[in-house]
Write a protein that holds these residues in place. Structure first.
Motif, mmCIF file in Angstrom:
data_model
loop_
_atom_site.group_PDB
_atom_site.id
_atom_site.type_symbol
_atom_site.label_atom_id
_atom_site.label_comp_id
_atom_site.label_asym_id
_atom_site.label_seq_id
_atom_site.Cartn_x
_atom_site.Cartn_y
_atom_site.Cartn_z
ATOM 1 N N ASP A 166 6.644 -1.383 -10.041
ATOM 2 C CA ASP A 166 5.423 -1.529 -10.816
ATOM 3 C C ASP A 166 4.246 -1.215 -9.887
ATOM 4 O O ASP A 166 4.370 -1.304 -8.670
ATOM 5 C CB ASP A 166 5.329 -2.978 -11.329
ATOM 6 C CG ASP A 166 4.338 -3.111 -12.468
ATOM 7 O OD1 ASP A 166 3.735 -2.094 -12.886
ATOM 8 O OD2 ASP A 166 4.160 -4.245 -12.957
ATOM 9 N N TYR A 167 3.117 -0.843 -10.467
ATOM 10 C CA TYR A 167 1.998 -0.437 -9.607
ATOM 11 C C TYR A 167 0.643 -0.710 -10.258
ATOM 12 O O TYR A 167 0.530 -0.832 -11.470
ATOM 13 C CB TYR A 167 2.088 1.069 -9.294
ATOM 14 C CG TYR A 167 1.810 1.931 -10.504
ATOM 15 C CD1 TYR A 167 2.799 2.169 -11.444
ATOM 16 C CD2 TYR A 167 0.536 2.468 -10.720
ATOM 17 C CE1 TYR A 167 2.542 2.931 -12.568
ATOM 18 C CE2 TYR A 167 0.274 3.227 -11.849
ATOM 19 C CZ TYR A 167 1.278 3.460 -12.766
ATOM 20 O OH TYR A 167 1.016 4.187 -13.891
ATOM 21 N N ASP B 96 0.866 -1.170 0.000
ATOM 22 C CA ASP B 96 0.000 0.000 0.000
ATOM 23 C C ASP B 96 0.911 1.231 0.000
ATOM 24 O O ASP B 96 2.081 1.132 0.374
ATOM 25 C CB ASP B 96 -0.867 -0.057 1.265
ATOM 26 C CG ASP B 96 -1.710 1.182 1.447
ATOM 27 O OD1 ASP B 96 -2.421 1.559 0.491
ATOM 28 O OD2 ASP B 96 -1.674 1.781 2.546
ATOM 29 N N VAL B 97 0.407 2.367 -0.435
ATOM 30 C CA VAL B 97 1.254 3.571 -0.468
ATOM 31 C C VAL B 97 0.927 4.520 0.685
ATOM 32 O O VAL B 97 1.749 4.736 1.576
ATOM 33 C CB VAL B 97 1.117 4.318 -1.817
ATOM 34 C CG1 VAL B 97 1.858 5.657 -1.771
ATOM 35 C CG2 VAL B 97 1.659 3.463 -2.949
ATOM 36 N N ALA C 228 5.481 5.659 -7.667
ATOM 37 C CA ALA C 228 5.983 4.340 -8.084
ATOM 38 C C ALA C 228 7.243 4.500 -8.941
ATOM 39 O O ALA C 228 8.221 3.766 -8.777
ATOM 40 C CB ALA C 228 4.898 3.587 -8.848
ATOM 41 N N ALA D 169 -1.969 -8.138 -9.401
ATOM 42 C CA ALA D 169 -0.622 -7.962 -8.847
ATOM 43 C C ALA D 169 0.082 -9.311 -8.682
ATOM 44 O O ALA D 169 1.257 -9.452 -9.030
ATOM 45 C CB ALA D 169 -0.697 -7.236 -7.512
ATOM 46 N N ILE E 294 -0.274 7.996 -7.787
ATOM 47 C CA ILE E 294 0.545 6.800 -7.592
ATOM 48 C C ILE E 294 1.706 6.683 -8.592
ATOM 49 O O ILE E 294 2.805 6.298 -8.225
ATOM 50 C CB ILE E 294 -0.336 5.523 -7.634
ATOM 51 C CG1 ILE E 294 -1.342 5.552 -6.464
ATOM 52 C CG2 ILE E 294 0.498 4.251 -7.577
ATOM 53 C CD1 ILE E 294 -0.719 5.690 -5.080
ATOM 54 N N LYS E 295 1.451 7.035 -9.859
ATOM 55 C CA LYS E 295 2.497 6.831 -10.867
ATOM 56 C C LYS E 295 3.815 7.541 -10.533
ATOM 57 O O LYS E 295 4.869 6.905 -10.546
ATOM 58 C CB LYS E 295 2.016 7.233 -12.264
ATOM 59 C CG LYS E 295 3.017 6.864 -13.346
ATOM 60 C CD LYS E 295 2.551 7.206 -14.734
ATOM 61 C CE LYS E 295 3.472 6.672 -15.814
ATOM 62 N NZ LYS E 295 4.895 6.904 -15.592
ATOM 63 N N ILE F 81 5.337 -4.925 -5.477
ATOM 64 C CA ILE F 81 4.432 -4.206 -6.372
ATOM 65 C C ILE F 81 3.469 -3.383 -5.525
ATOM 66 O O ILE F 81 3.088 -3.799 -4.417
ATOM 67 C CB ILE F 81 3.680 -5.182 -7.310
ATOM 68 C CG1 ILE F 81 2.852 -4.424 -8.350
ATOM 69 C CG2 ILE F 81 2.801 -6.158 -6.531
ATOM 70 C CD1 ILE F 81 2.336 -5.296 -9.499
ATOM 71 N N ILE F 82 3.119 -2.233 -6.035
ATOM 72 C CA ILE F 82 2.180 -1.349 -5.331
ATOM 73 C C ILE F 82 0.753 -1.656 -5.787
ATOM 74 O O ILE F 82 0.500 -1.793 -6.982
ATOM 75 C CB ILE F 82 2.508 0.130 -5.658
ATOM 76 C CG1 ILE F 82 3.775 0.567 -4.928
ATOM 77 C CG2 ILE F 82 1.330 1.050 -5.344
ATOM 78 C CD1 ILE F 82 4.332 1.895 -5.402
ATOM 79 N N SER G 184 -2.632 0.380 -4.862
ATOM 80 C CA SER G 184 -3.221 1.483 -4.093
ATOM 81 C C SER G 184 -4.625 1.768 -4.577
ATOM 82 O O SER G 184 -4.929 1.604 -5.758
ATOM 83 C CB SER G 184 -2.355 2.734 -4.267
ATOM 84 O OG SER G 184 -3.025 3.859 -3.723
ATOM 85 N N SER H 42 -2.942 1.276 -9.755
ATOM 86 C CA SER H 42 -3.658 2.352 -9.068
ATOM 87 C C SER H 42 -5.150 2.056 -9.125
ATOM 88 O O SER H 42 -5.595 1.189 -9.880
ATOM 89 C CB SER H 42 -3.349 3.703 -9.721
ATOM 90 O OG SER H 42 -3.680 3.659 -11.075
#
Ligand SMILES: [Mg+2]
Length: 166
Positions: A84-85, A32-33, A78, A100, A74-75, A64-65, A67, A87
């Motif tokens: 990698d993410y 999580d962010v 990340a 993910a 987020i980008k 990996i994110i 969120s 959102s």
């Protein structure tokens, strides 16, 4: 165990260590962010968090994110930490987490999710069958909604403490 109960509670994401991951057979972590890796809506990253991320990467732990926050928030974050993410992950729905796990090329049994919220990160992770880790949020939000939610979360946290005291 209740879907609202984390498998593990820690003060900070950086308390997750390699020996522990190995003992649980965990090879990837969904992060999580907001209030887990940094403050809510902040692009700043503490040195200790950066060092922890690097240690995980150096030891082939996949990160990996996922969120619930928007792409525009987020980008850049990340990109800054080289991950990698996903959102707008819609946690506690499992769709973002499923994506993910697939992106990491792991089985769900090999994946942990870490976050600061029981009703999104922990509930979602438990629904998906991941190993769930609750961390203390960097800052406690001031809105009434969050205050109520945090109070409800305390019930589950107390339960975790009761279970783990035995
Ligand atoms: Mg959060």
């Amino acid at each position: 165990m209740s879907l609202f109960t984390p498998n593990l509670m820690l003060n900070n994401v950086t308390d997750i260590d390699l020996d522990f991951l190995e003992s649980k057979g965990i090879k990837g972590i969904i992060l999580d962010v907001d209030n887990t890796l940094t403050m809510h809506n902040s692009q700043e990253v503490h040195k200790i968090v950066l060092e922890w991320l690097q240690k995980m990467k150096d030891n082939s732990i996949k990160l990996i994110i996922v969120s619930n926050n928007y792409e525009e928030r987020i980008k850049p974050f990340a990109d800054k930490i080289g991950l990698d993410y996903i959102s707008f992950g819609c946690k506690p729905l499992t769709k973002g987490m499923t994506q993910a796990v697939k992106k990491m090329g792991l089985k769900k049994e090999q994946v942990a999710i870490v976050g600061d919220q029981i009703y999104t990160d922990i509930l979602g992770g438990n629904l998906k069958g991941l190993y769930t880790i609750l961390v203390v949020p960097f800052e406690l939000e001031n809105t009434t909604f969050f205050k109520i939610k945090r109070r409800l979360e305390k019930l589950h946290i107390n339960k975790y403490n009761r279970i783990n005291r035995k």
